[in-house]
Design a protein around this motif. Structure first.
Motif, PDB file in Angstrom:
ATOM      1  N   LEU A 258       0.822  -1.206   0.000  1.00 27.17           N
ATOM      2  CA  LEU A 258       0.000   0.000   0.000  1.00 27.17           C
ATOM      3  C   LEU A 258       0.855   1.255   0.000  1.00 27.17           C
ATOM      4  CD1 LEU A 258      -2.803  -1.034   2.527  1.00 27.17           C
ATOM      5  CD2 LEU A 258      -2.780  -1.215   0.041  1.00 27.17           C
ATOM      6  N   HIS A 259       1.998   1.202   0.652  1.00 28.50           N
ATOM      7  CA  HIS A 259       2.900   2.362   0.672  1.00 28.50           C
ATOM      8  C   HIS A 259       3.476   2.617  -0.721  1.00 28.50           C
ATOM      9  CE1 HIS A 259       5.778   5.265   2.171  1.00 28.50           C
ATOM     10  NE2 HIS A 259       6.749   4.606   1.575  1.00 28.50           N
ATOM     11  N   GLN A 260       3.717   1.540  -1.472  1.00 26.65           N
ATOM     12  CA  GLN A 260       4.314   1.687  -2.802  1.00 26.65           C
ATOM     13  C   GLN A 260       3.308   2.167  -3.830  1.00 26.65           C
ATOM     14  OE1 GLN A 260       5.867  -2.227  -3.464  1.00 26.65           O
ATOM     15  NE2 GLN A 260       7.715  -1.887  -2.246  1.00 26.65           N
ATOM     16  N   GLN A 261       2.000   1.941  -3.571  1.00 30.57           N
ATOM     17  CA  GLN A 261       0.997   2.307  -4.554  1.00 30.57           C
ATOM     18  C   GLN A 261       0.612   3.775  -4.416  1.00 30.57           C
ATOM     19  OE1 GLN A 261      -0.282   0.586  -7.021  1.00 30.57           O
ATOM     20  NE2 GLN A 261       0.749  -1.332  -6.562  1.00 30.57           N
ATOM     21  N   SER A 262       0.345   4.410  -5.542  1.00 27.81           N
ATOM     22  CA  SER A 262      -0.237   5.754  -5.536  1.00 27.81           C
ATOM     23  C   SER A 262      -1.746   5.572  -5.459  1.00 27.81           C
ATOM     24  CB  SER A 262       0.140   6.492  -6.826  1.00 27.81           C
ATOM     25  OG  SER A 262      -0.520   7.721  -6.905  1.00 27.81           O
ATOM     26  N   MET A 263      -2.370   5.923  -4.302  1.00 26.94           N
ATOM     27  CA  MET A 263      -3.765   5.560  -4.077  1.00 26.94           C
ATOM     28  C   MET A 263      -4.467   6.613  -3.237  1.00 26.94           C
ATOM     29  SD  MET A 263      -3.298   2.650  -1.159  1.00 26.94           S
ATOM     30  CE  MET A 263      -4.926   2.966  -0.530  1.00 26.94           C
ATOM     31  N   GLU A 264      -5.799   6.557  -3.243  1.00 24.54           N
ATOM     32  CA  GLU A 264      -6.614   7.351  -2.348  1.00 24.54           C
ATOM     33  C   GLU A 264      -6.975   6.462  -1.163  1.00 24.54           C
ATOM     34  OE1 GLU A 264      -8.830  10.314  -5.505  1.00 24.54           O
ATOM     35  OE2 GLU A 264      -9.986   8.927  -4.304  1.00 24.54           O
ATOM     36  N   THR A 265      -6.362   6.689  -0.026  1.00 23.72           N
ATOM     37  CA  THR A 265      -6.501   5.812   1.129  1.00 23.72           C
ATOM     38  C   THR A 265      -7.955   5.720   1.571  1.00 23.72           C
ATOM     39  OG1 THR A 265      -4.304   6.455   1.830  1.00 23.72           O
ATOM     40  CG2 THR A 265      -5.669   5.331   3.448  1.00 23.72           C
ATOM     41  N   GLY A 266      -8.408   4.474   1.773  1.00 16.46           N
ATOM     42  CA  GLY A 266      -9.739   4.243   2.296  1.00 16.46           C
ATOM     43  C   GLY A 266     -10.851   4.400   1.286  1.00 16.46           C
ATOM     44  N   THR A 267     -10.558   4.589   0.033  1.00 15.34           N
ATOM     45  CA  THR A 267     -11.609   4.747  -0.968  1.00 15.34           C
ATOM     46  C   THR A 267     -11.581   3.575  -1.930  1.00 15.34           C
ATOM     47  OG1 THR A 267     -10.179   5.990  -2.479  1.00 15.34           O
ATOM     48  CG2 THR A 267     -11.419   7.247  -0.840  1.00 15.34           C
ATOM     49  N   ASP A 268     -12.733   3.279  -2.480  1.00 15.86           N
ATOM     50  CA  ASP A 268     -12.869   2.221  -3.473  1.00 15.86           C
ATOM     51  C   ASP A 268     -13.171   2.892  -4.797  1.00 15.86           C
ATOM     52  OD1 ASP A 268     -13.402   0.058  -4.997  1.00 15.86           O
ATOM     53  OD2 ASP A 268     -15.158  -0.635  -3.889  1.00 15.86           O
ATOM     54  N   VAL A 269     -12.133   3.364  -5.483  1.00 14.99           N
ATOM     55  CA  VAL A 269     -12.332   4.139  -6.700  1.00 14.99           C
ATOM     56  C   VAL A 269     -11.797   3.380  -7.907  1.00 14.99           C
ATOM     57  CG1 VAL A 269     -10.168   5.396  -6.354  1.00 14.99           C
ATOM     58  CG2 VAL A 269     -11.903   6.356  -7.856  1.00 14.99           C
ATOM     59  N   ASP A 270     -12.593   3.351  -8.974  1.00 14.23           N
ATOM     60  CA  ASP A 270     -12.165   2.838 -10.275  1.00 14.23           C
ATOM     61  C   ASP A 270     -12.138   4.023 -11.226  1.00 14.23           C
ATOM     62  OD1 ASP A 270     -12.121   0.335  -9.221  1.00 14.23           O
ATOM     63  OD2 ASP A 270     -13.923  -0.388 -10.219  1.00 14.23           O
ATOM     64  N   GLN A 363     -10.412  19.127 -14.518  1.00 15.78           N
ATOM     65  CA  GLN A 363      -9.485  19.873 -13.651  1.00 15.78           C
ATOM     66  C   GLN A 363      -9.486  19.226 -12.263  1.00 15.78           C
ATOM     67  OE1 GLN A 363     -11.105  23.865 -13.980  1.00 15.78           O
ATOM     68  NE2 GLN A 363      -9.783  24.326 -15.724  1.00 15.78           N
ATOM     69  N   PRO A 364      -8.884  18.054 -12.157  1.00 19.31           N
ATOM     70  CA  PRO A 364      -8.916  17.330 -10.883  1.00 19.31           C
ATOM     71  C   PRO A 364      -7.958  17.949  -9.865  1.00 19.31           C
ATOM     72  CG  PRO A 364      -7.560  16.152 -12.446  1.00 19.31           C
ATOM     73  CD  PRO A 364      -8.157  17.308 -13.197  1.00 19.31           C
ATOM     74  N   ASN A 365      -8.160  17.582  -8.601  1.00 17.21           N
ATOM     75  CA  ASN A 365      -7.294  18.029  -7.513  1.00 17.21           C
ATOM     76  C   ASN A 365      -6.750  16.817  -6.755  1.00 17.21           C
ATOM     77  OD1 ASN A 365      -7.739  20.869  -7.881  1.00 17.21           O
ATOM     78  ND2 ASN A 365      -9.773  20.577  -6.988  1.00 17.21           N
ATOM     79  N   GLY A 366      -5.743  17.075  -5.916  1.00 10.60           N
ATOM     80  CA  GLY A 366      -5.206  16.023  -5.067  1.00 10.60           C
ATOM     81  C   GLY A 366      -4.552  14.904  -5.849  1.00 10.60           C
ATOM     82  N   PRO A 367      -4.777  13.662  -5.404  1.00 16.07           N
ATOM     83  CA  PRO A 367      -4.139  12.515  -6.070  1.00 16.07           C
ATOM     84  C   PRO A 367      -4.523  12.402  -7.536  1.00 16.07           C
ATOM     85  CG  PRO A 367      -5.016  11.867  -3.928  1.00 16.07           C
ATOM     86  CD  PRO A 367      -5.521  13.244  -4.201  1.00 16.07           C
ATOM     87  N   ARG A 368      -5.767  12.774  -7.867  1.00 16.24           N
ATOM     88  CA  ARG A 368      -6.205  12.665  -9.259  1.00 16.24           C
ATOM     89  C   ARG A 368      -5.405  13.610 -10.165  1.00 16.24           C
ATOM     90  NH1 ARG A 368     -12.806  12.465  -8.312  1.00 16.24           N
ATOM     91  NH2 ARG A 368     -12.781  10.672  -6.881  1.00 16.24           N
ATOM     92  N   ARG A 369      -5.061  14.770  -9.630  1.00 18.63           N
ATOM     93  CA  ARG A 369      -4.243  15.692 -10.413  1.00 18.63           C
ATOM     94  C   ARG A 369      -2.847  15.106 -10.653  1.00 18.63           C
ATOM     95  NH1 ARG A 369      -3.042  22.067  -8.941  1.00 18.63           N
ATOM     96  NH2 ARG A 369      -1.719  22.505 -10.774  1.00 18.63           N
ATOM     97  N   ARG A 370      -2.288  14.451  -9.617  1.00 18.40           N
ATOM     98  CA  ARG A 370      -0.979  13.814  -9.786  1.00 18.40           C
ATOM     99  C   ARG A 370      -1.059  12.679 -10.814  1.00 18.40           C
ATOM    100  NH1 ARG A 370      -0.992  14.358  -4.129  1.00 18.40           N
ATOM    101  NH2 ARG A 370      -1.415  12.122  -3.849  1.00 18.40           N
ATOM    102  N   TRP A 371      -2.167  11.923 -10.781  1.00 14.47           N
ATOM    103  CA  TRP A 371      -2.336  10.862 -11.771  1.00 14.47           C
ATOM    104  C   TRP A 371      -2.316  11.440 -13.188  1.00 14.47           C
ATOM    105  CZ3 TRP A 371      -7.185   8.366  -9.066  1.00 14.47           C
ATOM    106  CH2 TRP A 371      -6.752   7.626  -7.972  1.00 14.47           C
ATOM    107  N   LEU A 372      -3.049  12.555 -13.376  1.00 14.59           N
ATOM    108  CA  LEU A 372      -3.142  13.151 -14.713  1.00 14.59           C
ATOM    109  C   LEU A 372      -1.799  13.698 -15.162  1.00 14.59           C
ATOM    110  CD1 LEU A 372      -4.938  13.887 -17.093  1.00 14.59           C
ATOM    111  CD2 LEU A 372      -5.532  16.026 -15.930  1.00 14.59           C
TER     112      LEU A 372
END
Length: 633
Positions: A258-270, A363-372
């Motif tokens: 989990l530490h190695q993954q880029s993720m939104e902690t505690g969320t179930d997002v696809d 125009q995402p924010n947070g982890p989604r912006r990093r993903w983009l």
């Protein structure tokens, strides 16, 4: 004096000629189109399919192509060639999308933006066995098993399998191996499998691990960690310290993942993250996938049938990617992309197809912006790499054309290369690989099983494969050449003067140009870089030199032909040997062979089976089972 044009002609009346078909009136056809969803097809004068499109309103959409000002030069060029239009009315735009993609994939129209068929995306499979097996999988799905994905690459699936082995200790062995184990395998000894095959874990305990793995893949990371922690404390309280230590190690492994993954902690997002980048006249669509909150990696896509990049093309490319990629696959509830689709109906159409709401985040924010941002970075890197490789490959093609004295269009240059492979004359197979448009064309590769020749006679094998490949062109005019397999500009033969002489004889018998035959003879001590090109038309042999880009291209094509031939030969040899080993056993006929292979999943499973296991197959007596066991060991 007026001469009679029919003087000297026969007095017999001439046969009446059929009236010419009426010219297609595009304006009248447009006026007759209905205001209904459907698919339209643009055709050229020779009935060649130029373009396939879908429409919510056929009349409005098709009529829009025949306005005075078209935004895209590519579309304007296509419309200038249109002489006929065909349409098919569908019940909805979603049905039109499916029909459009079927036509695009099967017909590949000249002016449609094309992406590779994305059915090749791999998945992670949990089998329906009571001790479920996890496996890498491609293909059609069934309702009994559970599937996760799709994953952007085979590497992403295999990495997930390794995680599930480390954390949940799930089995990966074939069912035929699982049912015949008598002691734990090496994976159990290194802590990667709980060994349900020998009863080291009961069905309820293994099912609990499978359920935890499924929750993990669906995003329930913290829930799984808490469950492990509770079980660890309970085991320690009951003085089951070894079990507690195992659970502690599994928690440590899961936390590290989990530490190695880029993720939104505690969320179930696809989610799918789509980045579109253009440079150097080419365009790249990079797709990154997030499933269950875990970033699974990305894959770069390079569309074809784009002659020039203008400001309209990125939106059109995005629309083409969305319709082709999601035509047969699942659409996630979240799509992150900085670019807006060219068609305003694209998102609503995807929602109709998916059956659920879809959020398009520009125009995402947070982890989604990093993903983009990461997806755009990877798109630019992939595009730069592709342009560099393409430029290098085009340079090699040009150098080879100059070395061989060819003045044809380099983009149209077609090279076919042949190789023969066998093991001491056994399972002889020949390969034909194709180089075209500066790249190897895997879809056009062909293998030929060689029969009816003396084992080990490479000359006879080469004669047979060349005759079978090119006899269709014998005494054929250029206008009658089959469109599916055009005559190549160069035919490479993996071999020296002897092989080239055989090829020359075949081409002369077929009435083909021997000037396109080129042999690739091994250098001294068969050392790479010292190959000599041998010609069938009497030209002097040509030594290109170790550092020649032309020789690098020849070696690439030759090595690919060798690889393709030897893999096919090995598969044919293995099939022949496995079949013959059962056929040589008295009392094992076709029906019993089929039952054995079905029961144990192949020869490997049969060889791993005990005498008692063999007797469980219908029609296999104890004596026959003992005979089979002795003959296979």
């Amino acid at each position: 004096m007026i001469s009679d044009a029919s003087s000297g002609a026969s007095d017999q009346p001439s046969e009446p000629t059929a009236p010419a078909p009426p010219a297609f009136d595009i304006r009248a056809y447009l006026a007759s189109l209905p205001h209904r969803p459907g698919v339209y097809r643009m055709l050229a004068e020779d009935d060649a399919l130029l373009y396939v499109g879908k429409a919510r309103d056929l009349k409005k959409r098709v009529s829009s192509y025949f306005q005075k000002n078209l935004a895209s030069p590519r579309i304007a060029h296509m419309v200038a060639r249109v002489v006929r239009i065909e349409t098919t009315v569908t019940g909805s735009e979603a049905e039109a999308l499916l029909l459009e993609n079927n036509l695009i994939k099967t017909r590949q129209p000249r002016y449609n933006i094309l992406f590779r068929d994305d059915k090749s995306y791999p998945m992670l499979k949990f089998s329906a066995h009571r001790f479920a097996r996890i496996a890498y999988y491609r293909g059609a799905t069934d309702r009994r098993s559970q599937y996760f994905g799709p994953y952007p690459s085979a590497w992403a699936v295999k990495e997930s399998i390794q995680v599930l082995q480390k954390v949940f200790r799930l089995r990966t062995c074939e069912d035929s191996v699982f049912s015949n184990r008598s002691r734990p395998c090496l994976l159990h000894q290194i802590g990667r499998c709980s060994a349900p095959c020998v009863g080291a874990v009961d069905e309820a305990g293994y099912r609990a691990d499978v359920d935890a793995a499924v929750r993990f893949l669906r995003g329930g990371h913290q829930e799984v960690l808490q469950e492990f922690e509770q079980r660890m404390h309970a085991a320690a309280a009951e003085l089951r310290f070894e079990e507690a230590a195992v659970l502690r190690n599994r928690m440590t492994a899961l936390s590290r993942v989990l530490h190695q993954q880029s993720m939104e902690t505690g969320t179930d997002v696809d989610a799918d993250i789509i980045a579109v980048e253009a440079a150097g006249g080419r365009i790249c669509v990079n797709l990154a996938m997030v499933r269950g909150g875990r970033h699974l990696g990305d894959r770069a896509h390079f569309p074809s049938h784009i002659d020039a990049i203008d400001e309209q093309v990125p939106g059109e490319v995005l629309d083409a990617f969305l319709s082709q990629h999601y035509a047969d696959g699942e659409v996630p509830p979240l799509i992150v992309c900085a670019l807006e689709p060219a068609s305003p109906d694209t998102v609503s159409l995807l929602q109709e197809q998916a059956g659920h709401a879809i959020v398009w985040a520009r125009q995402p924010n947070g982890p989604r912006r990093r993903w983009l941002e990461q997806a755009h970075d990877n798109a630019r890197i992939a595009l730069a790499r592709m342009l560099a490789e393409e430029g290098s490959q085009k340079g090699r093609t040009r150098m080879l054309a100059e070395a061989l004295g060819l003045d044809d269009d380099l983009d149209a240059l077609r090279i076919e290369c042949f190789d023969v492979s066998h093991t001491m004359g056994e399972a002889t197979q020949a390969s034909c690989v194709v180089f075209h448009s500066h790249a190897m064309q895997r879809g056009e590769y062909r293998r030929f099983n060689i029969d009816g020749v003396t084992p080990g006679d490479d000359y006879a094998a080469m004669r047979q494969v060349l005759m079978r490949r090119y006899e269709r062109f014998a005494e054929t005019s250029e206008a009658q050449v089959p469109a599916d397999v055009p005559i190549p500009h160069v035919v490479l033969i993996d071999g020296g003067k002897g092989q080239v002489e055989v090829a020359r004889q075949v081409f002369e018998e077929l009435g083909l140009d021997i000037g396109i035959l080129v042999g690739v003879a091994k250098g001294d001590h068969r050392k790479a870089g010292l190959e000599t090109l041998v010609f069938a038309d009497g030209r002097e042999p040509l030594v290109l030199g170790v550092d020649s880009p032309a020789l690098m291209l020849v070696a690439q094509i030759r090595d690919e032909a060798h690889r393709f031939a030897i893999t096919g030969m090995r598969a044919r040899r293995a099939k022949a040997r496995n079949t013959s080993r059962l056929e040589d056993i008295d009392g094992v006929g076709p029906r019993k062979r089929q039952r054995l292979l079905a029961r144990f999943g192949g020869m490997r499973g049969i060889m791993a089976a005990s005498v008692e296991d063999l007797t469980s197959v219908e029609g296999i007596s104890r004596a026959l089972a003992e005979d089979i066991y002795k003959r296979l060991h």
